[in-house]
Design an enzyme around this catalytic site. Sequence first.
Site, PDB file in Angstrom:
ATOM      1  N   GLU A   1      15.130 105.125  20.618  1.00  0.00           N
ATOM      2  CA  GLU A   1      14.301 106.494  20.593  1.00  0.00           C
ATOM      3  C   GLU A   1      14.936 107.573  19.519  1.00  0.00           C
ATOM      4  O   GLU A   1      16.527 107.584  19.718  1.00  0.00           O
ATOM      5  CB  GLU A   1      14.346 107.048  22.071  1.00  0.00           C
TER       6      GLU A   1
ATOM      7  N   HIS B   1       8.787 110.030  25.641  1.00  0.00           N
ATOM      8  CA  HIS B   1       9.842 110.056  26.593  1.00  0.00           C
ATOM      9  C   HIS B   1       9.415 111.295  27.646  1.00  0.00           C
ATOM     10  O   HIS B   1      10.423 112.128  27.571  1.00  0.00           O
ATOM     11  CB  HIS B   1      11.195 109.689  26.475  1.00  0.00           C
TER      12      HIS B   1
ATOM     13  N   ARG C   1      12.351 102.187  31.040  1.00  0.00           N
ATOM     14  CA  ARG C   1      13.115 102.116  29.670  1.00  0.00           C
ATOM     15  C   ARG C   1      12.476 101.028  28.672  1.00  0.00           C
ATOM     16  O   ARG C   1      12.058 100.054  29.075  1.00  0.00           O
ATOM     17  CB  ARG C   1      14.448 101.899  30.320  1.00  0.00           C
TER      18      ARG C   1
HETATM   19  C1  DGY Z   1      15.349 109.609  33.495  1.00  0.00           C
HETATM   20  O1  DGY Z   1      15.672 110.856  34.094  1.00  0.00           O
HETATM   21  O2  DGY Z   1      16.250 108.587  33.469  1.00  0.00           O
HETATM   22  C2  DGY Z   1      14.083 109.905  32.833  1.00  0.00           C
HETATM   23  O3  DGY Z   1      13.861 108.605  31.962  1.00  0.00           O
HETATM   24  C3  DGY Z   1      13.952 111.150  31.846  1.00  0.00           C
HETATM   25  O4  DGY Z   1      13.659 112.014  32.835  1.00  0.00           O
END
Ligand code: DGY
Length: 331
Positions: free
Chosen positions: A273, A292, A244
């Site tokens: 984002e 992402h 993240r």
């Molecule tokens: C999640 O699932 O948390 C990822 O960041 C995106 O698939």
Amino acid sequence: MKENPRVFVSDGMDGLARRAGRDLLAPLRAAADCRVWPHVRPAAREDLREELAEAEGVLCLLTDVLDAELLAGCPDLRVISSISVGVDHIDLDAATSQDIVVGNTPGVLTETTADLAFALLLTAGRRVVEAGDFLRTGAWAKSRWAIDSFVGRDLHGATLGIVGLGPIGQAVARRAQGFGMRVLGWSRSGREVLGVRGVALEQLFAEADFVSLHVALTAETRGLIDARALAAMKPGVVLVNTARGGVIDQPALVEALESGQLGAVGLDVFESEPIDAEHPLLGFPNAVLTPHIGSASVETRVRMVDLAVANLLAGLRGEPLPACANPGAER
Ligand code: DGY
């Protein structure tokens, strides 16, 4: 006859359904009174507030922020099912105190996300994007092959430091072993992983040529990679983040790129984002940036939706969720 539960789905996922060749929401439509967000634009906060005012369940994405203030306006909500493993967009404490169970999608995206982390390590280390742009813009045609053009960093023989040894961190470690890397790892719980030398964070920063981040975003990990941590890393280190954006202090990251302390970065996630098109990070040729896409393979995204639908259906039936992010709320 008892009415079907009211469910809101924040994205119809038509494109993914076409690729999968089936209606991914069919089991939900059969068991619930399903309202699917009908617009191309994503549901904004006010839309969510309105749609969830009477909903008993919601199938949402990681971009749908369900915080305490919003949840307070959802008196009937019993189940939140997010099509993501990360749940930092949901206030878990608020959900638990309202007896709302929260489902997520661990396990099914581990290998796909590890593939992307490894792709970023290779791409940033070997300057693949920079070199490709040199060719595409015609710069190569106007020059020549040179002995020192786009010389980058070898992965084989180098030390990789993995921050966070959950399933994705472990999957990255397996790939690194296959590439002949020495692997160091750190986790808050001191987890032991075969083939990974567990070390303190300071030692990992001091010895790693490549660092890959695999911790969930929590109050403890927010800003974990700050100016001090970046300064403690080896000069010229390659840093990759598929976890993240909030795990890294982004202004400090920009400074470390500016000063040359960081050799290159591979970033799939950002503090905010989508990242602004004018953001300074976009100006660094040694920053490999992706929007992402860690879990973005057809098979994995379909598995995520299937698991999220199963979570939602189980929660609506009052059964244990196949994957629950706040077990405290399961009665
Ligand atoms: C999640 O699932 O948390 C990822 O960041 C995106 O698939």
